[in-house]
Scaffold this active site. Sequence first.
Site, PDB file in Angstrom:
ATOM      1  CG  ASN A   7      -1.845   1.119   1.312  1.00 43.58           C
ATOM      2  OD1 ASN A   7      -1.793   2.030   0.487  1.00 43.58           O
ATOM      3  ND2 ASN A   7      -2.717   1.100   2.307  1.00 43.58           N
ATOM      4  NE  ARG A  95      -6.336   1.178   0.141  1.00 45.29           N
ATOM      5  CZ  ARG A  95      -6.445   2.334   0.781  1.00 45.29           C
ATOM      6  NH1 ARG A  95      -5.384   2.900   1.290  1.00 45.29           N
ATOM      7  NH2 ARG A  95      -7.605   2.902   0.931  1.00 45.29           N
ATOM      8  CG  HIS A 212     -14.531   1.440   6.951  1.00 44.13           C
ATOM      9  ND1 HIS A 212     -13.650   0.423   6.658  1.00 44.13           N
ATOM     10  CD2 HIS A 212     -13.769   2.520   7.229  1.00 44.13           C
ATOM     11  CE1 HIS A 212     -12.411   0.870   6.775  1.00 44.13           C
ATOM     12  NE2 HIS A 212     -12.460   2.138   7.123  1.00 44.13           N
ATOM     13  CG  ASN A 215      -7.963   8.497  10.982  1.00 47.64           C
ATOM     14  OD1 ASN A 215      -8.384   9.318  11.784  1.00 47.64           O
ATOM     15  ND2 ASN A 215      -6.765   7.954  11.059  1.00 47.64           N
ATOM     16  N   GLY A 216     -11.304   7.609   8.154  1.00 51.69           N
ATOM     17  CA  GLY A 216     -12.323   7.838   7.134  1.00 51.69           C
ATOM     18  C   GLY A 216     -13.526   6.974   7.499  1.00 51.69           C
ATOM     19  NE  ARG A 288      -7.836   5.871  20.284  1.00 56.90           N
ATOM     20  CZ  ARG A 288      -6.884   5.284  19.578  1.00 56.90           C
ATOM     21  NH1 ARG A 288      -6.358   4.160  19.999  1.00 56.90           N
ATOM     22  NH2 ARG A 288      -6.441   5.817  18.470  1.00 56.90           N
ATOM     23  N   GLY A 336     -15.511   1.519  14.692  1.00 54.19           N
ATOM     24  CA  GLY A 336     -16.553   0.485  14.599  1.00 54.19           C
ATOM     25  C   GLY A 336     -16.214  -0.762  15.397  1.00 54.19           C
TER      26      GLY A 336
HETATM   27  P1  AMP Z   1      -8.612   3.320  11.360  1.00 49.75           P
HETATM   28  O1  AMP Z   1      -8.649   4.381  10.290  1.00 49.75           O
HETATM   29  O2  AMP Z   1      -9.505   2.164  11.069  1.00 49.75           O
HETATM   30  O3  AMP Z   1      -7.208   2.910  11.750  1.00 49.75           O
HETATM   31  O4  AMP Z   1      -9.221   4.021  12.672  1.00 49.75           O
HETATM   32  C1  AMP Z   1      -8.545   5.027  13.348  1.00 49.75           C
HETATM   33  C2  AMP Z   1      -9.482   5.725  14.324  1.00 49.75           C
HETATM   34  O5  AMP Z   1     -10.149   4.767  15.146  1.00 49.75           O
HETATM   35  C3  AMP Z   1      -8.749   6.632  15.319  1.00 49.75           C
HETATM   36  O6  AMP Z   1      -8.596   7.931  14.842  1.00 49.75           O
HETATM   37  C4  AMP Z   1      -9.688   6.632  16.504  1.00 49.75           C
HETATM   38  O7  AMP Z   1     -10.629   7.680  16.380  1.00 49.75           O
HETATM   39  C5  AMP Z   1     -10.447   5.333  16.411  1.00 49.75           C
HETATM   40  N1  AMP Z   1     -10.111   4.364  17.463  1.00 49.75           N
HETATM   41  C6  AMP Z   1      -9.089   3.485  17.491  1.00 49.75           C
HETATM   42  N2  AMP Z   1      -9.130   2.760  18.629  1.00 49.75           N
HETATM   43  C7  AMP Z   1     -10.204   3.179  19.326  1.00 49.75           C
HETATM   44  C8  AMP Z   1     -10.796   2.831  20.577  1.00 49.75           C
HETATM   45  N3  AMP Z   1     -10.281   1.872  21.345  1.00 49.75           N
HETATM   46  N4  AMP Z   1     -11.912   3.494  20.950  1.00 49.75           N
HETATM   47  C9  AMP Z   1     -12.437   4.451  20.180  1.00 49.75           C
HETATM   48  N5  AMP Z   1     -11.931   4.816  18.996  1.00 49.75           N
HETATM   49  C10 AMP Z   1     -10.837   4.203  18.560  1.00 49.75           C
END
Ligand code: AMP
Length: 401
Positions: A7, A95, A212, A215-216, A288, A336
């Site tokens: 990626n 990707r 999903h 972040n996005g 968080r 999620g």
């Molecule tokens: P991703 O793009 O799937 O890596 O998700 C990242 C985002 O998930 C972070 O910016 C957080 O806002 C959220 N996140 C990650 N771990 C947690 C958690 N334990 N509780 C709440 N939000 C989380």
Amino acid sequence: MKILVINSGSSSIKYQLLDMDTESVLVTGLVERIGEAGGVLTATTYPGTGKEKLTRLETTIPDHSTGMKLLIKQISDQQDGVIRDASEIDAVGHRVVHGGESFQQPALITDEVVDAIKANVPLAPLHNPANLDGIRVARQLFAGVPQVAVFDTAFHQSMPPSAFLYALPYELYEKDRIRRYGFHGTSHKYVAFESARILSKPLAECNLITIHLGNGCSMTAVQNGRSVETSLGMTPLEGLIMGTRCGDIDPALHAILHRSRGMDIEEIDAMLNRESGLKGVCGMNDMRDIHAARQQGDRLAKLAFDMFVHRIRKYIGAYFAVLGRVDALVFTAGIGENDREVRKAALAGLENLGIILDHEANGRRPGDWLRISAPESKVELLVVRTNEELEIARQTVEVLG
Ligand code: AMP
């Protein structure tokens, strides 16, 4: 069969080496700060086995070619590597963010495929050039090894025109391909496939709403296993509220901001992508931090949370109407998978839609997946850990037959 998943971003290369005979991850790593000061490679060999080996290497990484050579060296290192040399890699899966209308499926990379990805650069000016860098370098370094492009947009190419068109002059679609494409397709497809397995039902008979939230953020209505509607649009800005992206707004805002504040298009675009969403409302984009601030009574953190959840609920309602029958709602990605508060608030009071949350289950930590619906819930509620790298590796294997 060993598959290397790449990626490639503008200043980073995320990689995973998988053994697809067992679908196990041999190495997961990240080359960061390419072309900047302080280049670094971090990797975990045999992650999740309890016998993990960590690698951290700080060195100057002037370009993607150097970065790719570094990661090849890491996975084939005499002491810590998992293969003897690069020739043990059977295929490389890349990707690619935007496949436009050219790609409804993953594609074996040829010069023609590279040209078609280039042709889609105007649709993803930040992402596709970085993905192409990774492809160019990998084709040089793994000459003769089959390489496959897996597109973030491909899963959503099954949307009907009524869902993918904007109500704009039709020639904008005919001439410039201005339409909705959707993103996160690899993740939505992966969790849809896994959900079908959990529900013990053929995917082709499953109606799902996949949510999903990372972040996005995006939601997809999956009908009989195929995407028929999704919340991200021509670019990854439409739909749900995200960390720093606004999601749905009135497009007249551009004109109003231009007239009232003298902002130009670039400034407005940057604001909507980087200074909006959760961050725009409360100054924080990590959920968080928002929870911690809410608990301290921070009014704007509470408002940002309420807005985030409200938007998800609005789309749940809309996708029920799109699908008619819904077998399961599926939560995935950082928020999620981990955030019970968001799930609880998003599902509250939806009993009339057949949605009843099991609060005790919702409080558990998910492994690969977790069922959070109460036994009397008509709609199954699932948390499924997404795995885009595994999905890319699976699709790479599929293309190679
Ligand atoms: P991703 O793009 O799937 O890596 O998700 C990242 C985002 O998930 C972070 O910016 C957080 O806002 C959220 N996140 C990650 N771990 C947690 C958690 N334990 N509780 C709440 N939000 C989380």
